[in-house]
Design an enzyme around this catalytic site. Structure first.
Site, PDB file in Angstrom:
ATOM      1  N   THR C  46       0.945  -1.117   0.031  1.00  0.00           N
ATOM      2  CA  THR C  46      -0.122   0.082  -0.001  1.00  0.00           C
ATOM      3  C   THR C  46       0.837   1.343  -0.092  1.00  0.00           C
ATOM      4  O   THR C  46       0.594   2.254  -0.773  1.00  0.00           O
ATOM      5  CB  THR C  46      -0.829  -0.040   1.307  1.00  0.00           C
ATOM      6  OG1 THR C  46      -1.641  -1.191   1.056  1.00  0.00           O
ATOM      7  CG2 THR C  46      -1.770   1.308   1.318  1.00  0.00           C
ATOM      8  N   HIS C  49       2.010   2.082  -3.176  1.00  0.00           N
ATOM      9  CA  HIS C  49       1.068   2.516  -4.355  1.00  0.00           C
ATOM     10  C   HIS C  49       0.830   4.022  -4.099  1.00  0.00           C
ATOM     11  O   HIS C  49       0.457   4.845  -5.069  1.00  0.00           O
ATOM     12  CB  HIS C  49      -0.467   1.682  -3.898  1.00  0.00           C
ATOM     13  CG  HIS C  49      -0.511   0.395  -4.337  1.00  0.00           C
ATOM     14  ND1 HIS C  49       0.189  -0.172  -5.559  1.00  0.00           N
ATOM     15  CD2 HIS C  49      -1.145  -0.697  -3.811  1.00  0.00           C
ATOM     16  CE1 HIS C  49       0.057  -1.359  -5.435  1.00  0.00           C
ATOM     17  NE2 HIS C  49      -0.814  -1.802  -4.523  1.00  0.00           N
TER      18      HIS C  49
END
Lengths: 347, 347, 347, 347
Positions: C46, C49
């Site tokens: 995450t 990202h």
């Protein structure tokens, strides 16, 4: 009285649409088999696929074949080693014949046997005066159960397994698709204390049947927004469970959208070909998708018997039409129209 | 309108049988608490134990204490930090106040919290005009739910957890003991498609109520052989599940004898002291015994709400008598007699 | 010693790729919160990202934001009402902050809370000298647990939930994707008696790590036919369970093909966008697909603690690189390359 | 080479203690049966009961009888209709012969069949050169499995079912009783990631074996307070699960005292006669008691095979002594002394 050598049967004669009512040799029960004289046989969606000769049927069925698999009748002869049954027994049957040797069969999961053959699909079926079946597949019916009800215990078993793949009482449901099994599921949810029971279909005729089976809310999927209305009926929370029984391409997308975080989606319907599928809501919402196959052997049959003997699910309401086997063309035309519940053929 | 400083309450004044209706200071809601004006409060077996001052009560309860814990009423004041509620909310409550720190509380098993305290047992209760409660325990009632029904949601939750500790629909049950929770369980089994539902008790009065709640078969345990008749009713197989709600010393022995191989025995009733227990049938029959505690927080409450909102369980039939709180002596005498279902006190 | 007013932190400053190490005000703990001085923070997919500013990040994250959520550190200050913790406690934390009001939160399913916010995604995170967190999210670490291990308990929890979503010991597994969580899953399967444990990935580097974590068989998905080889390794039967941790578009199709009839497919990986999905094998094979979200609060954390304290899973092997926070560019470049296991940043 | 007409066998000749090694007619395989030449047979507690002729044996066993049921050997002849096996197959067997007709058998619960008969108890057993068995009971062994390991797969299956009656990995356990099955359970818990694994017994000899099988903590029940020490080892919380494998009268009381709120107690051991049992902790702590019977047919056998093929449980350590069948007196005397693990007899 000796049994006749020949019998009338509905035969898929060629690899093409249609079927023919014709005289064929009467089957004889092999080792471990019984011969049953059929009283009634009911029409399943699978039978319609074979009749229409769709892609699946063309790939699987070898003609000529007597088709049909749902039935009720009477044992008239026993093959060698057919234990536990007697001539005169009033019976129906589990239609999946399993190998009893694979991992699944040896661990109580015979319903997903890796070498299963199906009556009326892979071997001669029940749209006939007589059918030969393994004794192990035969299910004795209570003497007072009407034959048309006994015949549809088999698809009712599909409804039982789909409904009870998770918690039911006090839980909210959307049933997508109100064909005969969807209707049976609605009746079962009602009798099991699910609440609310929401049902959707494109056919007003079938939604009306769903209402009569006990649906709290019915949604015409052609005219209404099934997702928005289901969410509204559950205060925005979504339903605890979705039962997908339509095979519609849009159904899975609807199911994901209306399932509560942590909800389940139990799938019996088969869309034609692959669908677009977004994995992320499964992960973010913590959903579970379950494919439902056949009926557990024989947990489902025991449960089905107990539910029917309680009298709290009136399966008779699902049966909308009865025809003699000789009127099979009319019967199949009606089945294809969708303006019916379950159709029963008498012999 | 300011709240009065004092209120009427039923008080266990001394460590001895009986209770006294007297004026006491009105409680004030502490941090995270709300103050509720009680409309009705219902009598639980625990209240009778406190009233009678039995061994358990003498060991646990510190007098003086306002007792009672089942109720319905209206929020009239909020303590600091009591979020999510408003004055005027119509509520009942979960009566177990949990620590939120122990392993059980932090893993969704707060109903078996290791440091639980109980309203009306360990702190002032609901046989009073006002009660102060943690906001986290309060459960909002639907506006149209009658207060006597709202009050008995709490014991109904015990029935819900006992019934749903395993499969229900199409399964056979023996309910031992037809006090209020046993009666609720019978109604719930009926609404959930269990079949057959057999109920036993020593009291004809209560068996009659069980019949009205939907029992298929009732057995007078004083006159009939509960084990033999239950086996006979299930074709010698035994029942899928036994719900023990009597606390009778013989109940566990009966349960083991009538449970089907692989069956479950769910126990809510508490016999006085240890009983003789033969482990071997548990092993040979593959039985499971489950102790049931309180209500799952708040799964049970959500499920209870959904079941009641479906209208398929008529809890009103369990309530046989209503008294004003001032007639508490008459009410408790009746509760001790057993010639009643649930008794509700109005304030 | 007073706490400084300002601190160093890695900040996503603009809605664009990259990040900046800069001085920002030190957070203060609000009501119910604690302030933690971070010792180490580890990099999650995450975080990559967010660093890369992919579509998901652009749609969810509001810049400027201190990101990062996996960490270990020491409590240095308590906000008002932060119960159960003390200054000096050595801690990590559950990174999902839940509402405690929704159906899911009130029924022990907080991991799928409908109003969840995430540390380092929706509020300031742990790539910083200090972070403020709700006390309810804090998890005390054993004093002797190395901080880099403590930091990765959080993703290990994802592995725990994915692995234990069904039976494990003596069951066969295919793990698709050997990123850090896939590697942890392999180690956990090994320590739990799964057999065989097959792992696939496109990277030889990661397959080598999988071997070292205890995989019985590793398959280079670029060079080998994962489906054919998995079937061959299981005698044609297929595996009991597939853990999909890659997010590859082909993964779901592989999973369906190699799962045994009746098997489970547990999905943590997220493919970019919708995939083609054929429902029929789910129905015919009786498969179950489970989306896995976060970690159960706090069942997973307790289980994680017990597993790590047993010493039977060596999470240290998953950590391949450690950088000071100031070398964040090098660390993120490495994370994007895939030539690494878990990367830890020190503060 | 023709089979001999007679064979040596250990026979319970009269309804009295002891047994006699004598020549008897060789059995012939009936329909659906195979004949196995026994390589090794191992001694179970049941065999000791028959040898000693205790109350249970006197009530159940009809002499004369060849007893013994654990074994490994080779198929030497097939009866008519014995499908799926060949002469030369290296096999062991499930020792419960089930009816395949009752509710339990037809619902995947054959291990609790209502009309079960047991090899070596109700029909001739395996302490003999040859034994005839139903082909459906035979379990093929991997060719490289040592016969003494193959022989004890059957009791290992009991351990498997007891251990996996609930969650294992990362969960804490007390195993009461370190006879052979208790020792196998300890090894299995270790291989499955349970932690901590505590084991108690009265025998230092057996506790030493438990340590070698992987117990984290062993408690001499004669010298130590099992309840207090188990609670201390779990920080006062209690264990997640108790496996009762001793049959000691005090075991159930200990189990209830050390089980965590919400814990499980899985019982395989049988105390002689009824015990005192206090129901209230079951209710207040929300405990579950499970009776464990036999082995699931054939889930347990498949799982057993996978666990053994993983090499992570070394069952060889449980086998402490091997004797030729002719030394049966010495072997049974040792078994009665308790100064042994599993004892294997060679033929």
């Amino acid at each position: 009285m000796p049994l006749p050598d020949r019998m009338m049967a509905l035969v898929k004669r060629e690899a093409a649409p249609g079927a023919e009512l014709m005289e064929v040799p009467r089957p004889s029960p092999g080792p471990g088999e019984v011969l049953v004289k059929v009283r009634v046989a009911s029409i399943c969606g699978t039978d319609v696929h074979i009749y229409e000769w769709n892609e699946w049927a063309a790939g699987r069925v070898k003609s000529p074949l007597v088709f049909g698999h749902e039935f009720a009748g009477d044992v008239v002869a026993l093959g060698p080693g057919a234990d536990g049954l007697m001539v005169g027994d009033y019976v129906s049957a589990e239609t999946h014949i399993i190998c009893n040797q694979c991992y699944q069969c040896r661990t109580g999961q015979g319903h997903i046997c890796r070498r299963c053959s199906i009556i009326g699909v892979d071997r001669p079926g029940t749209f006939a005066e007589y059918v030969a079946l393994p004794a192990a597949n035969v299910w004795p019916n209570p003497p007072d159960m009407p034959p048309e009800i006994a015949s549809i215990q088999e698809p009712f078993g599909n409804a039982v397994d789909t409904v009870f793949a998770g918690d039911v009482t006090g839980k909210s449901f959307l049933v997508i698709g109100c064909g005969p099994i969807g209707l049976m599921a609605v009746g079962l949810l009602r009798a099991s204390g699910a609440h609310p029971v929401i049902a959707s279909d494109l056919s007003e005729y079938r939604l009306d049947l769903a209402r009569r089976m006990g649906a709290d809310i019915v949604l015409d999927a052609g005219a209404r927004d099934v997702v928005a209305e289901t969410l509204a009926e559950t205060g925005g929370e979504g339903v605890d469970a979705v039962l997908e029984m339509s095979g519609a391409r849009v159904a899975l997308k609807q199911a994901v959208a209306v399932a509560r975080n942590g909800g389940r989606i139990s799938v019996l319907g088969l869309p034609p070909g692959a669908v677009e599928f977004d994995v992320s809501p499964f992960v973010f919402k913590g959903l579970t998708l379950q494919g439902i196959t056949g009926r557990r052997m024989f947990d489902t049959w025991y449960r089905t018997r107990a539910i029917l003997s309680s009298g709290r699910v009136d399966l008779g309401r699902v049966i909308t039409h009865t025809f003699p086997l000789t009127s099979f063309k009319e019967a199949f035309a009606l089945a294809e129209s969708g303006l019916c519940g379950k159709i029963v053929l008498t012999l």
